[in-house]
Structure formats: C-alpha cells, structure tokens
Design a protein around this motif. Structure first.
Motif, PDB file in Angstrom:
ATOM      1  N   LEU A  36     -15.790 -17.800  25.787  1.00 43.12           N
ATOM      2  CA  LEU A  36     -15.706 -19.069  26.513  1.00 43.12           C
ATOM      3  C   LEU A  36     -16.890 -19.233  27.485  1.00 43.12           C
ATOM      4  N   GLU A  37     -17.361 -18.125  28.065  1.00 41.20           N
ATOM      5  CA  GLU A  37     -18.549 -18.200  28.926  1.00 41.20           C
ATOM      6  C   GLU A  37     -19.758 -18.658  28.117  1.00 41.20           C
ATOM      7  N   HIS A  38     -19.885 -18.116  26.924  1.00 40.33           N
ATOM      8  CA  HIS A  38     -20.974 -18.523  26.050  1.00 40.33           C
ATOM      9  C   HIS A  38     -20.829 -20.003  25.665  1.00 40.33           C
ATOM     10  N   THR A  39     -19.594 -20.442  25.372  1.00 41.36           N
ATOM     11  CA  THR A  39     -19.370 -21.851  25.033  1.00 41.36           C
ATOM     12  C   THR A  39     -19.671 -22.749  26.228  1.00 41.36           C
ATOM     13  N   TYR A  40     -19.334 -22.265  27.436  1.00 38.62           N
ATOM     14  CA  TYR A  40     -19.640 -23.033  28.642  1.00 38.62           C
ATOM     15  C   TYR A  40     -21.149 -23.219  28.784  1.00 38.62           C
ATOM     16  N   ASN A  41     -21.933 -22.180  28.547  1.00 38.76           N
ATOM     17  CA  ASN A  41     -23.392 -22.294  28.637  1.00 38.76           C
ATOM     18  C   ASN A  41     -23.912 -23.326  27.627  1.00 38.76           C
ATOM     19  N   TYR A  42     -23.352 -23.281  26.423  1.00 39.36           N
ATOM     20  CA  TYR A  42     -23.791 -24.232  25.409  1.00 39.36           C
ATOM     21  C   TYR A  42     -23.465 -25.660  25.831  1.00 39.36           C
ATOM     22  N   LEU A  43     -22.212 -25.894  26.291  1.00 38.09           N
ATOM     23  CA  LEU A  43     -21.820 -27.252  26.694  1.00 38.09           C
ATOM     24  C   LEU A  43     -22.621 -27.717  27.919  1.00 38.09           C
ATOM     25  N   ARG A  44     -22.944 -26.785  28.813  1.00 36.66           N
ATOM     26  CA  ARG A  44     -23.732 -27.168  29.987  1.00 36.66           C
ATOM     27  C   ARG A  44     -25.135 -27.602  29.564  1.00 36.66           C
ATOM     28  N   ILE A  45     -25.702 -26.884  28.586  1.00 41.23           N
ATOM     29  CA  ILE A  45     -27.018 -27.287  28.080  1.00 41.23           C
ATOM     30  C   ILE A  45     -26.939 -28.693  27.509  1.00 41.23           C
ATOM     31  N   GLN A  46     -25.880 -28.960  26.720  1.00 44.10           N
ATOM     32  CA  GLN A  46     -25.730 -30.290  26.122  1.00 44.10           C
ATOM     33  C   GLN A  46     -25.438 -31.347  27.184  1.00 44.10           C
ATOM     34  N   GLU A 102     -21.332 -46.012  22.357  1.00 47.81           N
ATOM     35  CA  GLU A 102     -20.312 -46.936  22.857  1.00 47.81           C
ATOM     36  C   GLU A 102     -19.528 -46.364  24.019  1.00 47.81           C
ATOM     37  N   ARG A 103     -19.182 -45.092  23.965  1.00 46.86           N
ATOM     38  CA  ARG A 103     -18.373 -44.507  25.025  1.00 46.86           C
ATOM     39  C   ARG A 103     -18.739 -43.036  25.191  1.00 46.86           C
ATOM     40  N   PRO A 104     -18.488 -42.449  26.390  1.00 46.12           N
ATOM     41  CA  PRO A 104     -18.799 -41.038  26.617  1.00 46.12           C
ATOM     42  C   PRO A 104     -17.894 -40.145  25.765  1.00 46.12           C
ATOM     43  N   LEU A 105     -18.374 -38.946  25.514  1.00 45.23           N
ATOM     44  CA  LEU A 105     -17.617 -37.950  24.757  1.00 45.23           C
ATOM     45  C   LEU A 105     -17.045 -36.923  25.718  1.00 45.23           C
ATOM     46  N   HIS A 106     -15.741 -36.659  25.569  1.00 44.01           N
ATOM     47  CA  HIS A 106     -15.078 -35.653  26.404  1.00 44.01           C
ATOM     48  C   HIS A 106     -14.526 -34.568  25.475  1.00 44.01           C
ATOM     49  N   ILE A 107     -14.808 -33.306  25.813  1.00 47.28           N
ATOM     50  CA  ILE A 107     -14.364 -32.161  25.018  1.00 47.28           C
ATOM     51  C   ILE A 107     -13.471 -31.293  25.886  1.00 47.28           C
ATOM     52  N   GLU A 108     -12.321 -30.893  25.300  1.00 45.20           N
ATOM     53  CA  GLU A 108     -11.402 -30.003  26.001  1.00 45.20           C
ATOM     54  C   GLU A 108     -11.162 -28.770  25.137  1.00 45.20           C
ATOM     55  N   ILE A 109     -11.233 -27.603  25.782  1.00 43.70           N
ATOM     56  CA  ILE A 109     -10.948 -26.344  25.113  1.00 43.70           C
ATOM     57  C   ILE A 109      -9.878 -25.637  25.931  1.00 43.70           C
ATOM     58  N   ILE A 110      -8.667 -25.537  25.366  1.00 44.46           N
ATOM     59  CA  ILE A 110      -7.520 -24.991  26.089  1.00 44.46           C
ATOM     60  C   ILE A 110      -6.985 -23.799  25.295  1.00 44.46           C
ATOM     61  N   VAL A 111      -6.853 -22.671  26.000  1.00 46.78           N
ATOM     62  CA  VAL A 111      -6.360 -21.438  25.376  1.00 46.78           C
ATOM     63  C   VAL A 111      -4.985 -21.132  25.948  1.00 46.78           C
ATOM     64  N   SER A 112      -4.036 -20.773  25.067  1.00 48.92           N
ATOM     65  CA  SER A 112      -2.686 -20.406  25.499  1.00 48.92           C
ATOM     66  C   SER A 112      -2.133 -19.345  24.554  1.00 48.92           C
ATOM     67  N   ASP A 164     -23.207 -39.059  29.001  1.00 44.53           N
ATOM     68  CA  ASP A 164     -22.434 -39.279  27.768  1.00 44.53           C
ATOM     69  C   ASP A 164     -21.528 -38.104  27.412  1.00 44.53           C
ATOM     70  N   LEU A 165     -21.540 -37.014  28.187  1.00 43.04           N
ATOM     71  CA  LEU A 165     -20.752 -35.849  27.806  1.00 43.04           C
ATOM     72  C   LEU A 165     -20.076 -35.248  29.021  1.00 43.04           C
ATOM     73  N   THR A 166     -18.768 -34.980  28.901  1.00 41.35           N
ATOM     74  CA  THR A 166     -18.007 -34.210  29.888  1.00 41.35           C
ATOM     75  C   THR A 166     -17.162 -33.199  29.119  1.00 41.35           C
ATOM     76  N   PHE A 167     -16.749 -32.150  29.813  1.00 40.44           N
ATOM     77  CA  PHE A 167     -15.939 -31.141  29.129  1.00 40.44           C
ATOM     78  C   PHE A 167     -15.051 -30.439  30.131  1.00 40.44           C
ATOM     79  N   ARG A 168     -14.036 -29.765  29.578  1.00 40.84           N
ATOM     80  CA  ARG A 168     -13.076 -29.004  30.392  1.00 40.84           C
ATOM     81  C   ARG A 168     -12.657 -27.775  29.599  1.00 40.84           C
ATOM     82  N   LEU A 169     -12.693 -26.591  30.239  1.00 39.06           N
ATOM     83  CA  LEU A 169     -12.293 -25.339  29.618  1.00 39.06           C
ATOM     84  C   LEU A 169     -11.189 -24.722  30.460  1.00 39.06           C
ATOM     85  N   ALA A 170     -10.100 -24.257  29.802  1.00 47.93           N
ATOM     86  CA  ALA A 170      -8.977 -23.643  30.523  1.00 47.93           C
ATOM     87  C   ALA A 170      -8.607 -22.341  29.840  1.00 47.93           C
TER      88      ALA A 170
END
Length: 608
Positions: free
Chosen positions: A431-441, A484-494, A448-454
């Motif tokens: 998830l840390e690696h994915t966070y770095n990738y999403l932060r770069i994007q 047309e609209r911003p992209l929001h990505i959510e990554i939730i682990v349970s 145009d991009l927001t994200f949330r990791l849990a």
C-alpha cells in the motif's frame, strides 16, 4: 449412478458372463426348440394315426347300423302282417293276435342275426299296442324299463329324428335307437352304446386314454367314470384334425361324427403317452439345461479366482494411485504366472513413477519461481515509461517543488520496484508503494485525481503478491480519467471472518473508482475469465495478476470485477489472511514491518 451402470457394462466380469451366456443360451434355446418341434411332430403323427383308427371304427359302426336300417325297411315293405296291426284290433281280434304273434317271433329270430341289436320294437298307434323283443342277456327289469320308456317315446313320435339314429336313455344306460314309420305302424331297433366302444379298448391310448361315444352336443355316452370331468376336458373335436384339452393341455382329442345318426366317436390320448416316445431327447435337453445352470456358477467362481480377483487388485491399486497414494504396492504372489509378472512390473513402475514425481515437483517449483520472476519483470518497464513521461511533463512547467516531491516519490517507488523480486511482500509495503504511485499521478493531474487508502494496523504484515494493488490503481487512472469530472480512487482493506464453507480467514481488498467503468463486453470477458486482447498490451497487468494469484494460492484466491452504482468500476481481491503461506514470506514480512515503522507510514496512508 448412470455412469456407474454404463461402466459396469465394460467390465471384464460382464464381458465374460455375457460371452458365456451368448454361447449357452442359443444352444439351450436350440435344444428346447428342437424338443418342442419333435414333440409337435410326434403329436401330429400320433393324432393322425388315432384319427384314422377312429374313422375306421366309426365306419364299422355305421356299417352295422346301416344293415339294421335295411332290415327294418325290408320288414316294413315285405311283412303284410303290419297292415293288420295298423288297423283297430276290434275288426278281427283273432287275425290281429295271430299277426302280432308272427311278427314277434320274427323279431326274436332277427335278434340272433343282428347281435349288435338289443331290442326290436313295433308299435301300433291305433291300438296303443307295443311289441318289444329283447336279446337273451337283457334282464326282466330292463325289459320293463324299455317298455315304459319306448311307449312314452312312440306316443310322442313327433320328436323322433327322421331317418337318423339317435340316443335314447333308460334304466341308466344309453342306447342308439332308430325308428321307421310305415303307414300307421312304427318299427325300430335299439343298440346298447357300450357294446360299440368295447372293441376300442384294445387301442394303445396310454394309461389314462379312453374312447367315447358322444352325443351331438359332445356329451359322453356309456361312461360310468366321470373323473375326467374334474380335469376340465372338453370333447368338442369339430373343426380340426386334433385339439389339446384338459388341465395344462394334458390330452390330445380326436373324433369323427357318424354318417348314420346324431352321435360321434371321440378319443382322448394323454400327452404323456406321446412324450414316452421321446425319453432320450427329453433327457438330453433337461441335462443340458441343468448342466448349464450348474456350470455357470462354477465357471464364474473359477474366473473370479484366476482372473477377476487379480485384475480387481490391480484396478483398486490404480485407483488409489490415481487419488495420489504412490505408496501402494501389490502382493507379487498370484494365481497365475502372468499375473505375477504383471504385479512385479506394476510395483516396479510405481517405484519409477514415485521417483519421477519427486523430480517433476522439484522442477515445477523451480519453474514456478522463474515464472513469477518473469511476470514481475513484465511490470517494471510498463510503469517506467509512464514515470519518465511524468518527469518530462513537470519539467516543461518548471514546477521545481513538485519535481522534488515527485522525485522523492519516484525514488521510493523504484526502490520498491527494483527489489521486489520475491513472490510475497507485506501488505503495508504494497500500500505504501501504491500510495507513492497515486501521489505521482496526483502531482501530474492536480485537479482531476483524488484518492483514499484505508488499512487496519493488524493487517499490515499479511503477505501479498507485490505490485498487485498498484496494477489496478494504474488501470483505473488509465481508463477512468476524462475531462468531464475528477476521478476518485478508494482502496479499502478488511478481513472477513471464517464462514462454514471456508476453513480459513480471508483478506478482502476493494479497489473502486468513479471513472468511466468497464465496457459491457469487457466486463463480461473479465467475469468469465476470458482472454483480453488490449491494444499495445494494456490488459497485460490484469492477466499478470490473475496468473500470479493462480500460481501462489492454487485456486484459493478470488478476483472479481463489477460495475459501480452511479458510474465507475470495482475490483475485489480475496486472499487467505494467514501469515503462513511460505517461510520466505514470513521472513520478508518481519523485515518490511521494521522499515514501515521507521518511516511513519501510518501518517501518510490516510484519507485525503
């Protein structure tokens, strides 16, 4: 069950039994048919022979009766005394008595000439006078019964058949009677039916065979033994050369009607008398049938001991080997030398298979490791080109602060990439690696991009395949970004609790976005696990993840794709949550945990 029934028809036991039955049943059937055919032939011959004999005797009886008829007609035509007797006796009593005496004397004399006749009778209706001449063997009691019965019969002469012999019964005996009317007189003769069938007792009809004189409705005459009636015997012989009658068709019936009267002659021949002529053939058929029934179990027992049991032992051993038990061996001892050779060869073959299996498994493990490393290397150049493109774009706008932040993220990202040659990494590092990738994007597309990791802390050390979550995040950005609209990505682990149909706890990773979602035909292929042929290899990431999950978890992991309500796409990954997949994975997890704690990843992986 249907498959088992189908397979039972292919067994060696079934084929041997079927072969034996195919050999024996036609032979027994032929012998039975031959026996039945022989019985029918003999029965026809016996019936025809007795039929001819009955016809001969019937002709003799008719011949005797015809002579009596001629005599009666001669008496009626030549004896003038009948003219006197037909007149009232009051005209000339003396003449009447004289002619009566002469006629009576003539009848007594004629009885000596016709020994088949028991009574001659004359009756004058005008005088109601009956003259009865009887043979010497007739008792007085029978004479009185005859007189009374014949007087009653002749008084109602309208019921007498014309020119035919008929059956008349009195004193418990049946008689064949014939009456001729001449003017006003009746002349007749009676013959005991018993004396006509007495000569037929010499016929060879078997122990229970007999001959009957029968009435026109096929009732027996002159037979005091009525036991045949209890055997359901019918004497209706008309319409064929012979008939089968009685219980279980125990008798052959032949018969012939008389040409002189309303009666006939019938003969009953027991079937047993016919079969007595075929004892040898019957013994052969019976012996073969019984022998086949006795030999069949013996053959099956012998086949079971010599062939079926050794074959079944080999089949059972092969089935256990098919289930994965390579330690099974067969006792080399057998009932035949061929099976001993087979058992030795089987055991030697299993030893070789066991050795080859060990070598194959070793090579397979090595091949899987090499394949995993190759799959991971496919991802590195895939993202490397995108990263260079991001740096190029930031340099064009000369935003040095963002270039520094992006460079730091890229350093962390590529450090993870270049060392991720193992099959599993801690979930926190992934998830840390994915966070770095999403932060770069996010730096590339700030508006145009927001994200949330849990990620719960208790799941940070669970081992997962590397570059798995980042692959789907990359696909979400690649296919979900639009103007047309911003992209929001959510990554939730349970973590999912253990259920009845699962023996282990499962890790649930949900990756969702608000982009364009899957096209219907693409979603259908993904749900069916069909191959996707994307342009420039865009779908290689999904294929890569699916292949690694299959290799690592052997079907226990699940990958699901669905459309999100309100637009967008959802990818769900389900993995075993136990940290016991491999010893190597556990060692890597401990090392990754210390790195994450030193960098304070908990603060960075948060809602944005």
């Amino acid at each position: 069950m249907r498959r088992l029934r189908w397979l039972s028809g292919r067994t060696l036991r079934f084929k041997l039994l079927a072969g034996f039955l195919l050999l024996v049943i036609p032979l027994v059937a032929f012998m039975i048919y031959n026996n039945i055919y022989a019985i029918n032939v003999v029965r026809n011959q016996v019936a025809q022979s007795n039929k001819n004999m009955i016809i001969l005797y019937m002709n003799q009886i008719d011949s005797k009766l015809e002579e009596v008829e001629k005599h009666l007609y001669n008496v009626a035509a030549e004896d003038t005394g009948l003219l006197v007797l037909e007149q009232p006796r009051s005209r000339d009593e003396d003449q009447y008595q004289f002619e009566k005496f002469q006629l009576y004397r003539n009848m007594l004399k004629d009885l000596g000439n016709y020994r088949s006749i028991d009574f001659f009778v004359m009756y004058s209706p005008a005088n109601d006078d009956l003259m009865l001449a009887s043979a010497s063997h007739i008792e007085y009691r029978e004479q009185l019964a005859a007189d009374e019965s014949l007087r009653s019969l002749l008084q109602t002469a309208g019921s007498i058949p014309d020119k035919r012999w008929f059956v008349h019964t009195f004193a418990g005996k049946d008689y064949l009677a014939h009456v001729v009317r001449y003017g006003g007189m009746y002349i007749g003769a009676l013959s005991n039916a018993q004396q006509h069938i007495a000569p037929l007792s010499l016929l060879e009809l078997g122990k229970d065979g007999r001959v009957f004189l029968v009435t026109e409705d096929y009732k027996p005459l002159a037979d005091e033994d009525v036991t045949w009636a209890a055997q359901d015997i019918a004497l209706d012989y008309a319409g064929s050369d012979y008939k089968l009658t009685g219980n279980d068709n125990a008798y052959i019936l032949v018969g012939e009607n008389s040409h002189r009267g309303n009666f006939g002659l019938a003969a009953l021949i027991p079937n047993s008398a016919v079969l007595e002529n075929l004892p040898f053939l019957r013994r052969i058929v019976t012996g073969i049938t019984i022998g086949a029934l006795i030999v069949l179990p013996l053959i099956l027992l012998l086949l079971r001991k010599l062939i079926l049991s050794p074959v079944n032992r080999i089949v059972r051993a092969m089935r256990r080997i098919e289930d994965g038990n390579l330690d099974i061996r067969i006792d080399p001892r057998a009932s035949a030398l061929e099976f001993e050779v087979m058992n030795h060869s089987f055991n030697r073959m299993i030893d070789q298979i066991q050795q080859l299996t060990v070598h194959v498994l070793t090579e397979q493990v090595q091949r899987q490791k090499a394949e995993l490393r190759q799959l991971q290397l496919q991802i590195n150049p895939h993202f490397f080109l995108n990263s260079l493109n991001i740096i190029y774009n930031l340099a064009q706008v000369r935003d040095y602060r963002l270039i520094q932040e992006m460079s730091h993220s890229l350093v962390q990202y590529f450090r993870f990439m270049f060392r991720s040659d193992s099959s599993l990494v801690p979930l926190g590092e992934e998830l840390e690696h994915t966070y770095n990738y999403l932060r770069i994007q996010e730096l590339r597309f700030p508006d145009d991009l927001t994200f949330r990791l849990a990620l719960p802390d208790e799941l940070r050390h669970v081992p997962v395949p590397p570059l798995m979550i980042q692959t789907f995040a990359e696909n979400a950005i690649k296919h979900g970004m639009n103007a047309e609209r911003p992209l929001h990505i959510e990554i939730i682990v349970s973590k999912e609790d253990r259920q009845e149909n699962r023996q282990e706890e499962m890790l649930h990773i949900c990756i969702s976005d608000t982009g364009c979602g899957f096209q219907p035909e693409v979603l259908d292929k993904l749900q069916r696990h069909a191959h996707l042929d994307g342009a420039d290899g865009e779908q290689i990431g999904i294929w890569n993840v699916r292949q690694r999950l299959q290799l690592l978890y052997e079907g226990r992991a699940q990958l699901r794709f669905s459309a999100r309500s309100g637009g967008g796409a959802t990818v769900e990954i389900q993995l075993p949550a136990a940290d016991t997949i491999s010893v190597l994975a556990g060692q890597q997890t401990q090392q990754a945990s210390s790195i994450l704690e030193g960098r304070g990843t908990n603060e960075r992986i948060a809602a944005r």
